[in-house]
Design an enzyme around this catalytic site. Structure first.
Site, short mmCIF file in Angstrom:
data_model
loop_
_atom_site.label_atom_id
_atom_site.label_comp_id
_atom_site.label_asym_id
_atom_site.label_seq_id
_atom_site.Cartn_x
_atom_site.Cartn_y
_atom_site.Cartn_z
N GLU A 1 -3.61 -8.85 -12.52
CA GLU A 1 -4.29 -9.51 -11.40
C GLU A 1 -3.72 -9.10 -10.04
OE1 GLU A 1 -5.26 -13.82 -12.44
OE2 GLU A 1 -3.80 -13.30 -13.99
N ASP B 1 -9.30 -26.66 -14.29
CA ASP B 1 -10.60 -26.14 -14.72
C ASP B 1 -11.12 -26.98 -15.87
OD1 ASP B 1 -10.27 -24.13 -12.85
OD2 ASP B 1 -9.44 -22.70 -14.29
N ARG C 1 -5.03 -26.23 -9.54
CA ARG C 1 -6.47 -26.22 -9.78
C ARG C 1 -6.70 -26.49 -11.26
NH1 ARG C 1 -8.15 -20.94 -9.79
NH2 ARG C 1 -8.48 -21.12 -12.04
N GLU D 1 -7.87 -25.62 -18.66
CA GLU D 1 -6.55 -25.14 -18.28
C GLU D 1 -6.23 -25.59 -16.87
OE1 GLU D 1 -6.91 -20.62 -17.14
OE2 GLU D 1 -8.17 -21.01 -18.91
N ASN E 1 -4.13 -24.30 -13.33
CA ASN E 1 -3.57 -23.14 -12.64
C ASN E 1 -2.62 -23.61 -11.54
OD1 ASN E 1 -3.34 -20.84 -10.80
ND2 ASN E 1 -4.97 -19.92 -12.01
N SER F 1 -7.88 -15.32 -14.51
CA SER F 1 -8.99 -14.53 -13.97
C SER F 1 -10.02 -14.15 -15.02
CB SER F 1 -8.48 -13.26 -13.26
OG SER F 1 -7.81 -13.59 -12.07
N TYR G 1 -15.07 -12.23 -9.12
CA TYR G 1 -14.67 -11.43 -7.96
C TYR G 1 -15.71 -10.41 -7.52
CZ TYR G 1 -10.28 -13.59 -9.26
OH TYR G 1 -9.32 -14.51 -9.58
N GLY H 1 -6.22 -18.94 -6.88
CA GLY H 1 -6.67 -17.86 -6.02
C GLY H 1 -7.01 -18.35 -4.63
#
Length: 332
Positions: free
Chosen positions: A32, A279, A277, A292, A294, A168, A238, A298
């Site tokens: 990443e 998810d 974050r 999950e 994070n 990602s 992305y 990002g």
């Protein structure tokens, strides 16, 4: 758990952070790297826009000498993948006495390993899809066909296959037919030596960012993710035009409250700090399932934390400035 409006959060005045020297770490050697560099540049620009003296640096052999020669007041870790999320770099920063935005090394290690994090979530009564973690060596030793048959018998179809450590969407695949499972496992093992296979829960993809700007962790508005091909993989994350986001998510108020409560509970159960974050999938009955968490979200132009900050009516640079000020205060 009560949910407090993020818009009511006091954000540090830029004047408070004007004298701070901040180092933004980005790049690294993970898969990443490119995303990390984009995150780092955006963080750098946002901090400078509110008057913070910041510089961008890679996590390479020159880092430790630089930290020794000119210790920053705080570090923002914009590294994704193992370098920024497995806890090792945070441990090194601790050894150097350099404070940083985000959770400590122990919590980072826990959140980074998805099976371990899911086990903690389940122990705390936080819903997460049923799963099995399978190292490549066991997969080979026990016989691929027999193991995969048992997984399908246990978890059913469809399934989600993804690396136990990584982000990602790299190496992740939805498996709707048992015949596609071997290829999904091979693709996953290209990114990690252990695969996480979990029951696929259909529903709305939602991300809830959690920040602590001085009065305890609070959830920002949930962001709904609508990938054009139905799977939020690397390209969908992305590549412009591959995904549509709705901030706030199109949830009724009761479901939105439940989603944010669950996200806050996950953040707390994993011992996180400053920001994260979470998810989730919200199923057809409005029930959230944590996928999950994070610890180094990002920060690119298509990333979910900045979208949530905007939806909350907050300024990205001032939020970062507040987080940096709180981290710098921990130096003592």
């Amino acid at each position: 758990m009560a949910v407090t409006s993020a818009g009511a959060t006091p954000v540090t005045d830029p004047a408070v952070t004007a004298d701070l020297h901040v180092l933004v770490l980005a790049g690294g050697l993970s898969y990443e790297r490119d995303v990390s560099l984009r995150s780092g540049r955006r963080v750098l620009d946002a901090l400078r826009a509110v008057g913070v003296e910041a510089e961008l640096r890679d996590a390479d052999v020159a880092l430790l000498p630089a930290l020794t020669a000119d210790p920053p007041d705080a570090v923002v870790i914009a590294l994704h993948g193992a370098t920024g999320e497995d806890g090792s770099l945070r441990g090194v920063l601790d050894l150097c006495g350099v404070p940083y935005v985000g959770c400590d090394a122990r919590a980072s290690r826990l959140a980074w390993d998805k099976p371990s994090a899911k086990a903690v979530l389940r122990e705390n009564g936080i819903p997460t899809p049923d799963w099995v973690a399978l190292p490549h060596d066991r997969f080979s030793e026990l016989g691929a066909v027999a193991v995969l048959d048992r997984i399908v018998d246990r978890l059913g179809l469809p399934l989600m296959v993804k690396p136990t450590q990584g982000g990602s969407g790299l190496g992740a695949a939805v498996v709707r037919d048992a015949a596609a499972l071997p290829a999904a496992m091979v693709g996953c093992f290209a990114y990690d030596s252990t695969a996480l296979v979990e029951r696929y829960v259909p529903g709305m993809d939602v991300a809830v960012s959690v920040v602590d700007l001085g009065d305890g962790p609070r959830a920002l508005p949930p962001v709904e993710i609508v990938p054009r091909n139905g799977v939020y993989d690397y390209a969908a994350r992305y590549t412009a035009g591959r995904t549509t986001w709705h901030a706030p998510a199109r949830l009724d108020s009761a479901v939105a409250d439940t989603v944010t409560e669950v996200a806050l509970a996950a953040h707390t159960a994993l011992g996180l700090r400053d920001l994260s974050r979470v998810d989730l999938i919200v199923d057809a009955d409005g029930r959230p399932h944590v996928l999950e968490v994070n610890v180094s979200p990002g920060m690119t132009e298509t990333s979910l934390l900045p979208l949530a900050i905007q939806a909350a009516g907050l300024d990205f640079g001032r939020v970062l400035g507040s987080l940096v000020s709180r981290a710098a205060a921990r130096r003592g």
